[in-house]
Structure formats: structure tokens, C-alpha cells
Design an enzyme around this catalytic site. Structure first.
Site, mmCIF file in Angstrom:
data_model
loop_
_atom_site.group_PDB
_atom_site.id
_atom_site.type_symbol
_atom_site.label_atom_id
_atom_site.label_comp_id
_atom_site.label_asym_id
_atom_site.label_seq_id
_atom_site.Cartn_x
_atom_site.Cartn_y
_atom_site.Cartn_z
ATOM 1 N N ALA A 1 -1.223 -0.390 -4.403
ATOM 2 C CA ALA A 1 -2.478 0.294 -4.002
ATOM 3 C C ALA A 1 -2.090 1.812 -3.867
ATOM 4 C CB ALA A 1 -3.342 -0.207 -3.140
ATOM 5 N N TYR B 1 0.800 -1.200 -0.017
ATOM 6 C CA TYR B 1 0.070 -0.107 0.036
ATOM 7 C C TYR B 1 0.925 1.026 0.031
ATOM 8 C CZ TYR B 1 -4.084 2.872 0.514
ATOM 9 O OH TYR B 1 -5.234 3.661 0.210
ATOM 10 N N SER B 2 0.769 2.021 -1.063
ATOM 11 C CA SER B 2 1.572 3.259 -1.122
ATOM 12 C C SER B 2 2.975 3.157 -1.206
ATOM 13 C CB SER B 2 0.972 4.300 -0.130
ATOM 14 O OG SER B 2 1.463 5.630 -0.495
ATOM 15 N N PHE B 3 3.866 3.509 -0.156
ATOM 16 C CA PHE B 3 5.179 3.221 0.058
ATOM 17 C C PHE B 3 5.405 1.703 -0.195
ATOM 18 C CE2 PHE B 3 7.842 1.510 3.311
ATOM 19 C CZ PHE B 3 9.213 1.779 3.047
#
Length: 238
Positions: free
Chosen positions: A108, A81-83
Site C-alpha cells: 500500500a 504500508y509505504s516503507f
């Protein structure tokens, strides 16, 4: 006897810990074994300094996946997720290169690796400005943002993660040979749907884009929808 038929390794957003995924074992189908990966500087690895460069971070993730797979060699997938998308994608490339590929990668709330990184990293901001940026991102509860002792511990970890995320750019090499799915927040102010859709360029296998209501942290606001969609896709790989 375990009903698990696929293992899902999960990586958090900047500053997040494995605890983010503590409800996912109940939220996903019984066939999925949820395996959150703890990164240095948080949770059970709080005493370890966080990574500030990509390579040792990927080394850590790959080693954790390989260790888990030695114990029980289930087919596995990666979720970031993200990073965490950066770490998951780079780990998938590395694992595929050594003949231990995931059956799928899901990312994501992060731009395609082919997209240009920002001109300046948020990690370079002075402490007061950086703390304000973290507050605006929306992933940290107000009571924690107002807790100076907590923020003194959390900010160095978030800063290290964002230093990696904000400077990340795709390096030359072949695309992944496994399916890739990407989730984008419809109202994400950081990464537009088009930014996330660019992940299609990084696989030779089918690519699926899911647009979820919410901002950058639809992980929290629409977690039920995220898990339902992800669970259906993982079941198809069992």
C-alpha cells in the site's frame, strides 16, 4: 478453540511501530490472526538501532515470520504500508525461495519496485529540513511534531527507514508466485495510482489494484475501508 485460519504479518510505514495495527484484530474477520511485526528502534524494540540497509531489515522480518510459523503453522499473508511494502515484498521473495511462500502479498502507498527511486533521498536532508519534510508527510500528529524530545527520538528512526525506501530499486530475479494486491490513495502526492499499479509486473499470479480515497495516509483516514477490502481478500485464501 481459535477460529483463525490465516495469519497476517503487518509492517508499518516509516517510523511506525506495531501499535499502528492494534485495532486490526477487531477490524478484520475472526478467521484472520493479525500479527504486527515490531522493527528495531521503536515500540518494544526501542533500544535497538534501526536498520539503515535493506538486507538486515529483510533478515529480521524473515526470521520473525519463520519463528511465528514454527509455533503454529497457519497459512500466512504479508501486508506492508509505504516503507513497509519494501520489507514485505523482499521478505516474500526470500520466503518463497526457501519453500515457505505466503499465500498473498498486499502492499500500500508505495511505488512499484520497477519504478526509478528519487534522484536524492529525503534522508540526506539536514535536521531542520528533514523535520519539515516529516511534518508535510502528514503521518505525525501536530502535538508530536511540536514536541522536541519526541522528535529527537523519532527522527533518526524515520530517517533510517526513508534511507531504505528512497534508495530501493528492484533487483533481478523472478516475480512472486503468489497473488499480489496493491492499495493506492486517490490523492496521494507521493505515489500516484499509476506508480502503485506497476506492482502488477511483480507476480505471475492475479494482481488486484484498489484505489482508496485520501492522501498518502489513507491508512488512518480510510482505515475501515482498507480493512474491509483486505479482510474479504484474506478470507478468500482461507
Amino acid at each position: 478453540m481459535s477460529e483463525h485460519r490465516i495469519r497476517l504479518f503487518c509492517l508499518p510505514y516509516a517510523g511506525g511501530s506495531a501499535r499502528l495495527y492494534q485495532q486490526w484484530q477487531q477490524a478484520l474477520p475472526d478467521t484472520v490472526e493479525v500479527w504486527p511485526l515490531e522493527l528495531p528502534g521503536r515500540g518494544s524494540r526501542f533500544g535497538e538501532p534501526p536498520y539503515e540497509r535493506l538486507e538486515p531489515l529483510v533478515d529480521d522480518v524473515v526470521a520473525a515470520v519463520q519463528d511465528a510459523q514454527q509455533r503454529s503453522d497457519l497459512p500466512f499473508a504479508l501486508f506492508g504500508y509505504s516503507f513497509g511494502s519494501v520489507a514485505a515484498y523482499e521478505a516474500a521473495l526470500r520466503l518463497e525461495a526457501v519453500g515457505r511462500p505466503p499465500v498473498s502479498l498486499t502492499v500500500a502507498a508505495f511505488r512499484s519496485p520497477a519504478a526509478a527511486p528519487p534522484a536524492t533521498s529525503r534522508a540526506s536532508l539536514p535536521d531542520a529540513e528533514f523535520r519539515a519534510v516529516v511534518g508535510k508527510l502528514g503521518g505525525t500528529p501536530r502535538e508530536l511534531l511540536d514536541n522536541d524530545a519526541f522528535m529527537a527520538m523519532a527522527l533518526p528512526v524515520i530517517r533510517a527507514d526513508l534511507r531504505i525506501a528512497d534508495t530501493y530499486g528492484h533487483r533481478s530475479g523472478p516475480p512472486l508466485g503468489c497473488p499480489v494486491a496493491a492499495f493506492a490513495g486517490a490523492d496521494d502526492p507521493l505515489f500516484a495510482v499509476a506508480d502503485v499499479a506497476g506492482w502488477a509486473r511483480h507476480t505471475t499470479e492475479p494482481f488486484t489494484l484498489h484505489v482508496v480515497p485520501g492522501d498518502h495516509f489513507f491508512f488512518h483516514s480510510h482505515q475501515e475501508q482498507l480493512c474491509k477490502t483486505l479482510g474479504a481478500a484474506l478470507t478468500a485464501h482461507c
